[in-house]
Scaffold this motif. Structure first.
Motif, PDB file in Angstrom:
ATOM      1  N   ILE A   3      -1.065   3.162  -3.684  1.00  0.00           N
ATOM      2  CA  ILE A   3      -0.735   4.066  -2.580  1.00  0.00           C
ATOM      3  C   ILE A   3      -0.753   3.291  -1.268  1.00  0.00           C
ATOM      4  N   VAL A   4      -1.788   2.482  -1.089  1.00  0.00           N
ATOM      5  CA  VAL A   4      -1.920   1.735   0.163  1.00  0.00           C
ATOM      6  C   VAL A   4      -0.768   0.752   0.329  1.00  0.00           C
ATOM      7  N   ALA A  48       2.239   0.921  -0.879  1.00  0.00           N
ATOM      8  CA  ALA A  48       3.474   1.631  -0.557  1.00  0.00           C
ATOM      9  C   ALA A  48       3.422   2.168   0.873  1.00  0.00           C
ATOM     10  N   PHE A  49       2.274   2.704   1.250  1.00  0.00           N
ATOM     11  CA  PHE A  49       2.205   3.320   2.579  1.00  0.00           C
ATOM     12  C   PHE A  49       2.337   2.280   3.689  1.00  0.00           C
ATOM     13  N   LEU A 109       9.420   7.140   0.121  1.00  0.00           N
ATOM     14  CA  LEU A 109       8.993   7.043   1.507  1.00  0.00           C
ATOM     15  C   LEU A 109      10.200   6.841   2.419  1.00  0.00           C
TER      16      LEU A 109
END
Lengths: 313, 335, 166
Positions: A245-246, A248-249, A278
């Motif tokens: 998640i990190v 990608a974010f 995203l």
């Protein structure tokens, strides 16, 4: 095309316009290519161009930027349309200067991963009997199917495809670039979680996704910090999910969809599906697309008074 | 050492039996990947694959392992540790190269220092090998004292003779035990067939790894800078390497965890003070090469590579360690 | 890094959602203070962490809370235009808009991550928001997604052995 590429690179080196050219050469297997670094004119014959030039070479620009000096010599980089987007990203985020690089743009009809070998590994020797052209079709990289930049938007030199003598092809494909994302969006929350849980569980924390990414250039990645240890260094579902998640974010609004992370992932986690989501949301909410304008403000470092806030209580 | 001929049906029955009596791990498909996993259905056991994506080291030296945990019991602090059930574990379909790699692990974890976590798993495991009839272009085991039909490190070796018949060669007592009372005596014809297959497989392995005997003398050579340039410093080659055993320890809450680490990562050698002796990529890449081809050889008398070719196949930028090692002496003379 | 508390018998009887609130010092924290000062009752399931600005809240904070056993996370800041640092909450708004979409896409229950604007004068609103968030998280049940226990590499069952007790 290769001849012209070699000639142009030779000329750049001869005239001392560039100190180094990052390009592609044939790999040992005789099918795929591998990145190469050309510093002398007599080495230009190593340069190749074919449908297996999958790598995004702009990844090496940060490592080699100390060799560049303005106004010259510079760093030359062989770049496809998609790769140029990440070069724009690097310029936008002050990692390199436009006048430090010579972009050798390649007209690209789409790339084929040497996925054959991967298949070959699974199917044994069956692949050899298959119709080669048909097989090629199947291996066209997913990202290339919806490509809008067969000819790079920004370049210093353009090497055109010999096969296309006439007008360039229409550049707006009818393929829905977000088809895979939408398919997943259509599923229930629990189905989505089960899907990603299974994918993330495979992660071995080799960080190939991060290392291959042209825009993952933090001097110290949050995953490497130990005090506090934000992201568990060991592979477990918990830590793997947080890491993915990190990762990608951190690329939200920056990822230019070169797909290198997914290609590099030995465990074949569909990382592009996250990045793409995203990108889609940022396009819808903030009307921004990464890798188009080196002067634009990155969307998460910017705001508008009328930004959406329906989700806020 | 016994030799037997068993049919595909026999093998399925044996697998079914093993599922009941022991923990059975075998290669299976997960999407496009071939990975070892617990067998739930003997039909799913996969035979037609060159090699699994991850080597079997993960079952002896897991990517993540809890060593111990701090606990408070009756007001006192104590430690407890997890132990896997002491049930027999059969790893089915191990390629000879991977089996050999475990012997290298033994040198490390069962040498001067005994690693009980490793040994516990090693003792209860039986390795059923599957001879390699179709090696890949990237395989180079022959030049590293191994081979597509090598028996070293295995408990039993199965060779697919085609026509649904398999030659089973018992190597150790615990391996032979698995195939007790099944199949029939092997005949001359089958033994010849097996020899042919072995020779044919050997012929397919064209890649050779020949590190120069004086590798140490190239340590300061600019060669390493040149060849490591395209390396992206990820952990693919080390994590998928059957002989790489580096690990790190960390606390997750009250659990002390051991997990794989990689010399390709920059923080691998980073010290508390912030000093990092291998900050540069070339020094890290050189470390990988030297550890395999020089230091391990010096310490344990053998090159720490079995030629499985995973690092060549899976490297995201196709760094070819074999080429790099073979070329290093030639390059020196050229300059 | 905190660790999730092992369930004791009391918790097993009736599960209570555990919610972490990241509150901006200037508005929401003062708003919560006002709620307390005005004796407006609201559920005690929320643990408040004061931050300088909602813009300070890194999405990683949210993930770490969920990873370590929180059942829900609430980020609260000043209304647009009220930010003490002029525009911190505008950046937060963009950041969390994207982050929320991402979590949803990955199948994380959207009720577990919530954002609100509460000013220093909105004690009533704060109490209402906490009530709603607690009820929503209660309906979502215990967080078994991101705080799932660590999976073991091989499926082999394990038993625990005491090494030392002195």
């Amino acid at each position: 095309m290769i001849k012209r590429l070699q000639e142009k690179v030779g000329k750049l080196l001869r005239e001392k316009k560039v100190a180094l050219v990052i390009g592609y050469e044939m790999a040992g297997d005789g099918i795929s290519t591998t990145p190469c670094f050309i510093e002398r004119e007599d080495e230009v014959e190593r340069l190749v161009w074919n449908e297996h030039c999958v790598y995004n070479l702009s990844r090496y620009l940060i490592e080699t930027r100390e060799l560049a000096s303005s106004p010259s010599p510079k760093i030359g980089v062989v770049a496809k349309g998609c790769d140029v987007k990440s070069i724009i990203g690097l310029i936008q985020e002050n990692q390199i200067k436009r006048d430090e690089v010579v972009i050798i743009g390649m007209e690209c009809e789409g790339q084929f991963d040497v996925e054959g070998e991967r298949q070959f590994k699974v199917e044994g020797l069956k692949l050899k009997d298959k119709d080669k052209d048909k097989d090629k079709e199947g291996k066209l990289l997913e990202k290339c199917k919806a490509c809008e930049v067969h000819i790079p938007k920004v370049y210093d030199l353009l090497i055109k495809d010999d096969r296309n003598s006439g007008a360039p092809e229409p550049q707006s494909p009818e393929v829905n670039a977000y088809a895979q994302v939408e398919e997943l969006e259509g599923k229930s929350q629990e189905e989505r979680w089960q899907y990603w849980k299974k994918e993330f569980a495979r992660c071995i924390k080799c960080y190939a996704c991060r290392q291959v990414c042209p825009l993952c250039f933090c001097p110290q990645c949050i995953a490497d910090q130990t005090l506090p240890q934000w992201i568990s260094p060991s592979p477990s579902l918990k830590g793997n999910t947080t890491w993915n998640i990190v990762r990608a974010f951190h690329l939200a609004g920056r990822c230019i969809d070169c797909g290198e992370c997914e290609r590099a992932c030995p465990m074949k986690i569909p990382l592009r599906k996250i990045n793409k989501k995203l990108g889609k949301e940022i396009k819808e909410m903030f009307d921004y697309e990464a890798g188009l304008d080196s002067e634009a403000k990155p969307p998460l470092a910017d705001f508008k008074l009328e930004d959406p806030e329906e989700f806020i209580r | 050492m016994t030799e037997k001929i068993v049919s595909k049906e026999d093998l399925k029955k044996i697998l079914e039996g093993l599922m009941k009596t022991s923990e059975l791990l075998a290669p299976g498909k997960e999407g496009d990947l071939v990975l070892f996993k617990p067998v739930k259905n003997p039909e799913e056991v996969f035979f037609a694959y060159p090699n699994s994506l991850k080597p079997v080291k993960e079952f002896f030296f897991p990517p993540r392992e809890e060593l111990f945990k701090h606990e408070i019991r009756e007001g006192k602090v104590g430690l407890s540790s997890e132990h896997q059930e002491n049930r027999k574990r059969v790893i089915w379909g191990v390629r000879p190269c991977d089996a050999k790699s475990l012997l290298m692990f033994d040198k490390m974890f069962d040498g001067e220092y005994k690693d009980s976590y490793y040994l516990e798993k090693r003792a209860k495991s039986v390795l059923v090998g599957l001879a390699c009839n179709e090696p890949l272009d990237s395989c180079f085991c022959l030049s590293l004292n191994a081979g597509p039909h090598a028996k070293e490190g295995l408990d039993v070796l199965i060779t697919d003779l085609g026509d649904d018949s398999y030659l089973v060669e018992g190597i150790t007592a615990k391996g032979e035990e698995l195939f007790q009372g099944c199949g029939k005596e092997s005949g001359e014809g089958e033994r010849t067939r097996k020899k042919e297959l072995e020779e044919a497989a050997k012929k397919k392995i064209r890649k050779t790894c020949q590190p120069p005997p004086d590798l140490e003398s190239f340590f300061e050579d600019p060669y390493w800078e040149k060849v490591s340039r395209k390396c992206i410093s990820c952990g693919v080659c080390t994590y998928l390497c059957p002989t790489c055993f580096c690990f790190d320890l960390s606390y997750e809450g009250r659990d002390c965890i051991r997990f794989w680490d990689s010399c390709s990562f920059s923080p691998f050698t980073k010290m508390t003070s912030g000093e990092n002796p291998r900050r540069e990529k070339k020094t890290r890449y050189r470390q990988r090469v030297y550890h395999k081809f020089s230091y391990f050889k010096k310490n344990f008398g053998e090159i720490a590579c079995v030629g499985c070719g995973r690092c060549l196949r899976e490297c995201p930028v196709k760094v070819d360690i074999v080429e790099i090692v073979n070329q290093c002496s030639k390059d020196k003379t050229k300059d | 890094m905190t660790e999730s508390r092992e369930p004791n018998t009391e918790q097993q009887e009736e599960w209570q959602p555990k919610i972490i609130g990241f509150l901006c010092k200037w508005c929401s924290y003062a708003g919560a203070d006002l709620a307390g000062g005005s004796r407006i009752p609201y559920p005690a399931n929320i643990r408040i962490i004061r931050v300088p600005c909602s813009g300070r809240v890194n999405p990683l904070f949210v993930l770490k809370c969920l990873e370590n056993g929180a059942d829900g996370v609430l980020v609260s800041g000043c209304h647009p235009g009220d930010c003490h640092y002029s525009e911190g909450n505008y950046y937060a708004r963009r950041k969390f808009a994207v982050f929320k979409k991402l979590l949803e896409y990955l199948g994380v229950d959207p009720r577990r991550f919530q954002v609100s604007w509460v000013s220093a004068a909105e004690g009533e609103k704060w109490a209402e928001i906490v009530k709603t968030v607690v009820e929503e998280v209660r309906a979502a049940g215990p967080n078994k997604q991101l705080s799932a226990p660590v999976d073991k590499c091989s499926g082999a069952p394990v038993k625990r052995k005491h090494l030392k007790n002195d």
